[in-house]
Design an enzyme around this catalytic site. Structure first.
Site, PDB file in Angstrom:
ATOM      1  N   THR A  88     -10.098   0.096  -9.595  1.00  0.00           N
ATOM      2  CA  THR A  88      -9.023  -0.679  -8.998  1.00  0.00           C
ATOM      3  C   THR A  88      -8.979  -1.894  -9.896  1.00  0.00           C
ATOM      4  O   THR A  88      -9.775  -2.004 -10.827  1.00  0.00           O
ATOM      5  CB  THR A  88      -9.411  -1.006  -7.537  1.00  0.00           C
ATOM      6  OG1 THR A  88      -9.331   0.196  -6.765  1.00  0.00           O
ATOM      7  CG2 THR A  88      -8.534  -2.056  -6.877  1.00  0.00           C
ATOM      8  N   ARG A 123       0.845  -1.196   0.000  1.00  0.00           N
ATOM      9  CA  ARG A 123       0.000   0.000   0.000  1.00  0.00           C
ATOM     10  C   ARG A 123       0.886   1.255   0.000  1.00  0.00           C
ATOM     11  O   ARG A 123       1.941   1.277   0.632  1.00  0.00           O
ATOM     12  CB  ARG A 123      -0.845  -0.030   1.278  1.00  0.00           C
ATOM     13  CG  ARG A 123      -1.834   1.101   1.445  1.00  0.00           C
ATOM     14  CD  ARG A 123      -2.969   0.982   0.507  1.00  0.00           C
ATOM     15  NE  ARG A 123      -4.147   1.730   0.940  1.00  0.00           N
ATOM     16  CZ  ARG A 123      -5.155   1.991   0.127  1.00  0.00           C
ATOM     17  NH1 ARG A 123      -5.153   1.583  -1.128  1.00  0.00           N
ATOM     18  NH2 ARG A 123      -6.220   2.644   0.559  1.00  0.00           N
ATOM     19  N   ASN A 126      -6.365   4.012  -7.060  1.00  0.00           N
ATOM     20  CA  ASN A 126      -7.560   4.538  -6.388  1.00  0.00           C
ATOM     21  C   ASN A 126      -8.595   4.916  -7.435  1.00  0.00           C
ATOM     22  O   ASN A 126      -9.265   4.054  -7.976  1.00  0.00           O
ATOM     23  CB  ASN A 126      -7.244   5.678  -5.432  1.00  0.00           C
ATOM     24  CG  ASN A 126      -8.416   5.947  -4.496  1.00  0.00           C
ATOM     25  OD1 ASN A 126      -9.285   5.099  -4.355  1.00  0.00           O
ATOM     26  ND2 ASN A 126      -8.470   7.109  -3.877  1.00  0.00           N
ATOM     27  N   GLY A 165     -13.659  -1.888  -7.008  1.00  0.00           N
ATOM     28  CA  GLY A 165     -14.979  -1.358  -6.663  1.00  0.00           C
ATOM     29  C   GLY A 165     -15.002  -0.474  -5.428  1.00  0.00           C
ATOM     30  O   GLY A 165     -16.079  -0.278  -4.843  1.00  0.00           O
ATOM     31  N   GLY A 166     -13.857   0.062  -4.994  1.00  0.00           N
ATOM     32  CA  GLY A 166     -13.860   0.964  -3.833  1.00  0.00           C
ATOM     33  C   GLY A 166     -14.529   0.294  -2.652  1.00  0.00           C
ATOM     34  O   GLY A 166     -14.250  -0.865  -2.329  1.00  0.00           O
ATOM     35  N   SER A 190      -7.795   0.885   3.356  1.00  0.00           N
ATOM     36  CA  SER A 190      -8.275   0.384   2.058  1.00  0.00           C
ATOM     37  C   SER A 190      -9.478  -0.533   2.260  1.00  0.00           C
ATOM     38  O   SER A 190      -9.736  -1.002   3.374  1.00  0.00           O
ATOM     39  CB  SER A 190      -7.142  -0.397   1.392  1.00  0.00           C
ATOM     40  OG  SER A 190      -7.610  -1.076   0.254  1.00  0.00           O
ATOM     41  N   SER A 191     -10.184  -0.783   1.170  1.00  0.00           N
ATOM     42  CA  SER A 191     -11.259  -1.787   1.187  1.00  0.00           C
ATOM     43  C   SER A 191     -10.878  -3.014   0.365  1.00  0.00           C
ATOM     44  O   SER A 191     -11.688  -3.934   0.208  1.00  0.00           O
ATOM     45  CB  SER A 191     -12.545  -1.197   0.594  1.00  0.00           C
ATOM     46  OG  SER A 191     -12.976  -0.107   1.361  1.00  0.00           O
ATOM     47  N   ASP A 202      -8.069   8.152   0.390  1.00  0.00           N
ATOM     48  CA  ASP A 202      -8.549   7.042   1.222  1.00  0.00           C
ATOM     49  C   ASP A 202      -8.316   7.296   2.710  1.00  0.00           C
ATOM     50  O   ASP A 202      -8.797   6.547   3.562  1.00  0.00           O
ATOM     51  CB  ASP A 202      -7.892   5.715   0.806  1.00  0.00           C
ATOM     52  CG  ASP A 202      -8.708   4.998  -0.262  1.00  0.00           C
ATOM     53  OD1 ASP A 202      -9.858   5.411  -0.511  1.00  0.00           O
ATOM     54  OD2 ASP A 202      -8.196   4.036  -0.852  1.00  0.00           O
TER      55      ASP A 202
HETATM   56  N1  GLY Z   1      -8.462   2.837  -3.228  1.00  0.00           N
HETATM   57  C1  GLY Z   1      -9.497   1.923  -2.933  1.00  0.00           C
HETATM   58  C2  GLY Z   1      -9.200   1.081  -1.768  1.00  0.00           C
HETATM   59  O1  GLY Z   1      -8.038   0.895  -1.451  1.00  0.00           O
HETATM   60  O2  GLY Z   1     -10.086   0.617  -1.127  1.00  0.00           O
END
Ligand code: GLY
Length: 570
Positions: free
Chosen positions: A380, A109, A400, A472-473, A451-452, A422
């Protein structure tokens, strides 16, 4: 499965075939690419967002590489042929399960630059400044991808030939690839941003058409430096200097020291059980593993199959679980190097049961929705790989938003992420995915933003069963969750599970978002009567899954019909 479920599955298969055939047509001419959405093979599988990346991953496996080798080559290839999200200027997460059953997670990350501080995106009245965390130089965190790939290579490569893994991406950048219709559309839509946030020449300028060749000379040169010098080819020397020069052109914060100091990290994966299966996923700084584990534990006491696929009862249960999980996410999750995340508590079955204690089967509970946000671009990318030796990689990587900050490093040819968005840039104020956060995820120098991303692997009876993930965020978590329950609870194949319509809810905004073909009219009405608000939206996620069955003898790859995704095996 119920009759309704079977009907859905029938529709899904027809849609899959139509979509697959559709992908092969090019204005009635020759197909641009041979795209396959569903494939059953007996040994190896690569499922990615772009056919060129799938091809390259498969070539590495055929050359004797393992899943980690292929995943490195695919990551680099996607930086070239899927620049909306594939990257070397971003970051991501890897879940690796070897054929002995050992599981690893790699956190590559991005990190906040050393000059970053909590209020950096607020004006003098402490209000967020429009687009400062989403567009342009200041939106970028220190990229983690190249360090991550090099770390994975050093520990797990079978080929032990770094140059071999990077070369296909260089060839793709130098010789070019034909852009798909979707890609041409995206490059055209983003022209204004490309102009606004760049002063240097780059490869994306102009009007794009399907089938046009995209050649990226500067990116090829950057990749050659990475090929020849490993991580140093990115974090020191010419590439680093180009990146810092770009920062200086637009008030960005990333310094040479920030680049030199960047380190990806091996972390302990999150493991949970679900109906006798073991689910392995990403720990913080991703919320994905914890949230997925919580969701599965919260629904486990209920018989989803008996409730029915996307019936009012099952959707209500899932949405109520999601409400609680995303509320926890906002409060407790952040970079574990900066904030003590109560992982054991959040993932304990005792805790999740207590969170569901006030679940009312008939009535929606209420989120405080005063700060409801809008869900925007969710670019993503995820890929799933299985090698012939039985090792598997589930990898999610991102800039992102679409093309990240939309800033391209002048002379370097690669996009920089906008991952700083984020972070929780102000407590309670939603980010581009409508997600709110607090202290745990505030901006701090050197910190990783929450993050997700939820790259995941599921075991059945101790053996590899599912490899799954999606972009998909904020919807990543719920799409991965739905794919897993589609397979485990609703007996779907990988293809049926991936192509099934999806819905999403996340505490704030207090709303059930659904694809146009998700949730029947009856279900929607019943949910409204329970007190839920519903909103139809565009496609949710692009899931790439591999399902291993019959003791490892049958391997099914499923690429999402929602885009150009491609599954191939041998
Ligand atoms: N940038 C989307 C995530 O990391 O969740």
């Amino acid at each position: 499965m119920s009759t309704k479920g079977q009907l859905y599955v029938g529709i899904i298969i027809i849609c899959t075939l139509i979509a697959t055939i559709g992908c092969k047509k090019s204005n009635g001419d020759q197909p641009l690419y041979d795209i396959t959405k569903t494939v059953v093979d007996d040994s190896a599988m690569v499922v990615t967002a772009h056919p060129e990346a799938t091809r390259i991953g498969l070539e590495i496996l055929k050359a004797g590489g393992n899943a980690v080798d292929a995943s490195i080559a695919v990551q680099m290839a996607l930086a070239v042929c899927y620049p909306v999200a594939g990257n070397i200027g971003g970051g991501g997460f890897m879940i690796y399960r070897d054929n002995m059953g050992n599981a690893y997670s790699l956190d590559y990350r991005e990190k906040a630059p050393s000059a970053a501080f909590p209020d950096m995106y607020l004006d003098s009245l402490k209000n967020p400044i429009d687009k400062l965390s989403t567009k342009g130089h200041l939106a970028a965190g220190v990229p983690g991808t190249v360090d991550g790939m090099y770390r994975a290579f050093q520990r797990f490569s079978k080929l032990k030939d770094w140059k071999r893994l990077i070369q296909p991406a260089i060839d793709l950048a130098e010789n070019g690839y034909k852009v798909t219709e979707r890609q041409a559309g995206a490059y055209n839509r983003y022209q204004d941003d490309f102009k606004k946030y760049n002063t240097q020449d780059h490869a994306f300028t102009g009007e794009w058409e399907k089938g046009q060749l995209l050649i990226q000379k500067n990116l090829a040169e950057t990749l050659k430096r990475i090929r020849d010098n490993g991580r140093d080819g990115f974090y020191t020397g010419k590439t680093a200097e180009l990146l810092v020069a770009e920062m200086n052109r637009g008030n960005g914060m990333i310094t040479l020291e920030d680049l030199q100091n960047y380190e990806s990290k091996w972390r302990d994966p999150i493991k949970t059980t679900y109906r006798g299966h073991t689910v392995i996923s990403m720990p913080p700084p991703s919320s994905g593993g914890i949230a997925l584990s919580q969701l599965l534990s919260m629904v486990e006491p209920y018989n989803l199959r008996q409730m029915g696929f996307q019936s009012p009862e099952s959707v209500h249960l899932i949405v109520e679980a999601e409400r609680r999980v995303y509320a926890d996410r906002a409060e407790y999750l952040g970079d574990p190097d900066f904030f003590s995340v109560p992982i054991d508590t959040l993932t304990s079955k005792y805790y999740t049961a207590s969170r569901m204690a006030d679940f009312n089967k008939e009535k929606a509970s209420v989120s405080d929705s005063t700060e409801a946000g809008v869900i925007e671009s969710e670019e993503t990318t995820h890929y799933s790989i299985l090698d012939p030796y039985g090792n598997a990689v589930s990898m999610t990587t991102t800039l992102n938003g679409g093309f990240g900050s939309t800033t391209i490093v002048g002379g370097g040819g690669f996009f920089l992420n906008n991952e700083m968005d984020d972070f929780s840039i102000k407590p309670g104020v939603p980010n581009m995915f409508g997600l709110v956060g607090a202290e745990a995820n505030k901006v701090e120098a050197g910190k990783r933003m929450l993050s997700s991303m939820t790259p995941s692997i599921v075991e059945k009876d101790g053996s590899l069963y599912i490899v799954v993930g999606t972009p998909g965020g904020s919807t990543i978590i719920t799409s991965v969750f739905q794919t897993i329950i589609n397979i485990i609870d609703y007996d779907m194949s990988a293809t049926e599970a991936v192509q099934a319509p999806r819905f999403h809810s996340q505490w704030l905004p207090d709303m059930i978002f659904h694809e146009d073909d998700a949730l029947s009219e009856e279900t929607r009405m019943a949910l409204s009567e329970m007190g839920h608000e519903l909103s139809q939206r565009g496609k949710i996620g692009k899931v790439e899954a591999i399902l291993v069955s019959e003791g490892g003898k049958v391997v099914e790859g499923a690429a999402d019909i929602r885009a150009d995704d491609d599954a191939k095996g041998f």
